[in-house]
Design a protein around this motif. Sequence first.
Motif, PDB file in Angstrom:
ATOM      1  N   GLU A   1     150.316 -61.062 -31.518  1.00 28.17           N
ATOM      2  CA  GLU A   1     150.214 -59.929 -30.606  1.00 28.17           C
ATOM      3  C   GLU A   1     149.861 -58.623 -31.321  1.00 28.17           C
ATOM      4  O   GLU A   1     149.514 -57.641 -30.671  1.00 28.17           O
ATOM      5  CB  GLU A   1     151.543 -59.719 -29.877  1.00 28.17           C
TER       6      GLU A   1
ATOM      7  N   ASP B   1     147.658 -56.290 -32.886  1.00 29.34           N
ATOM      8  CA  ASP B   1     146.231 -56.029 -33.015  1.00 29.34           C
ATOM      9  C   ASP B   1     145.999 -54.667 -33.671  1.00 29.34           C
ATOM     10  O   ASP B   1     146.944 -54.028 -34.160  1.00 29.34           O
ATOM     11  CB  ASP B   1     145.552 -56.107 -31.652  1.00 29.34           C
TER      12      ASP B   1
ATOM     13  N   ILE C   1     147.011 -65.833 -37.689  1.00 27.54           N
ATOM     14  CA  ILE C   1     146.002 -65.003 -37.021  1.00 27.54           C
ATOM     15  C   ILE C   1     144.648 -65.291 -37.650  1.00 27.54           C
ATOM     16  O   ILE C   1     144.562 -65.710 -38.800  1.00 27.54           O
ATOM     17  CB  ILE C   1     146.325 -63.492 -37.124  1.00 27.54           C
TER      18      ILE C   1
ATOM     19  N   PRO D   1     144.479 -57.434 -38.649  1.00 29.27           N
ATOM     20  CA  PRO D   1     144.212 -56.263 -37.811  1.00 29.27           C
ATOM     21  C   PRO D   1     144.232 -54.951 -38.580  1.00 29.27           C
ATOM     22  O   PRO D   1     144.042 -53.880 -37.989  1.00 29.27           O
ATOM     23  CB  PRO D   1     145.354 -56.319 -36.795  1.00 29.27           C
TER      24      PRO D   1
END
Length: 417
Positions: free
Chosen positions: A112, A114, A153, A157
Amino acid sequence: MGKVNQYVHTEWRGGTCRVKWWSGELLPNGRKRYESKGGFLDEEDAVQYGLDQMYEIRHGTHVSNRDGSTLMTVWLDEWLAAMDHGHLTERVYRSKVETHIRPYFRTRAVGEIDVLACRAFKKHLHQVLAPDSASAVMMVFGMIMDDAVPRLIRVSPIERKRRRGRHTKKPRERKRDMTIEAVEQLAQNAQVLLGLSGYALIWTMALTGMRPGELYGLTRDYCYPAWPASDPRTDPDEEDRYEEDVLRYGSDGDLMPAIRVERQVQVGEGKLQFYPPKFGSYRTLVIPDGLAALLAELLTSHDSDWVFPGIRGGSLGSVDFRGTFWRQIADGADEHDGPRVLKPRPALPAVPSFQGKRLYLLRHGHKAWMDEDGHSRFAVESRMGHEVPGVEGTYSSVTVAMERGIMKKLQERWELR
């Protein structure tokens, strides 16, 4: 349900299409474990999404729904457990994780987080921390998110700085030249607080460039006049060095007085412990005759195993040297009964070039002295415990002539006290 192939299936539910694909893993009962995604309004889009997932699985870039939903706090536990750094580095990283990163992301899944979440976290840090401290936390956070790729991931990010536009030079700490007079005053102030041990500590740091933890952890068996005869010789792979040290260093004849940096002390697991020097910078430091005589006098004056014992004979590494002693040594203090001093002490004059500055600048000053005296770059960097890269680091060595040149120049500075 529509079967695209043996790995991808689709089905319509309540007006939307869901696609399922094989994750490449098997359940304990031997059946395939599938993942799915719903909400598609067009079956072709759902099929294409499933085929894209299979492509990523085949090429090792796929992040499963299960891995992507891993809680950040779980990933932090795994990351911390896998750290393999020096003691101080690990302690700093762990502190930043537990103080800032874990509390902020405690309820969030790794998948989650980002770019916008990272920007929000950075903004939060700059609201509660000084700019340098916030940047240090973001550096650790960046490593944590980078290491989550590709298992948790697809891409990190973290936004990296891009060199675009006009270059802005990073500000450097302002330092004054380290003078003999300044070091002598620091040493005299330290002597008021710690006796001869304090005086010798300051001059040893100025004339060797040793790090504070290395000085606090220096014991008799690695210090002139006992070393190298007293060397514990704990590493069988170093037998050649041990034999060469005996021929090169010591207190007899033409041998050179020296200190051996083999370890430092830091607080770990609630107690003072020995650790390797920073970056494994084991090294031998020749010292001028004046400092050699001072160290011999100091070791005769006490029976502690520590070369620079505190007031009660223990290592200075077990106390807050910066807060308890250094600030008064550098900044000066009015006449009063000082910390753990049994009798009234005189006022301590401030040392302007070190006022408000770090103890570590004595090490910086030593490097500047070496450069001023014109010693070879390899000899200087080796003395500081730095690794010299490239051909120079491969082919160069510190010769006896280099060491005698260092001793000579340092003795000249010592005699100017």
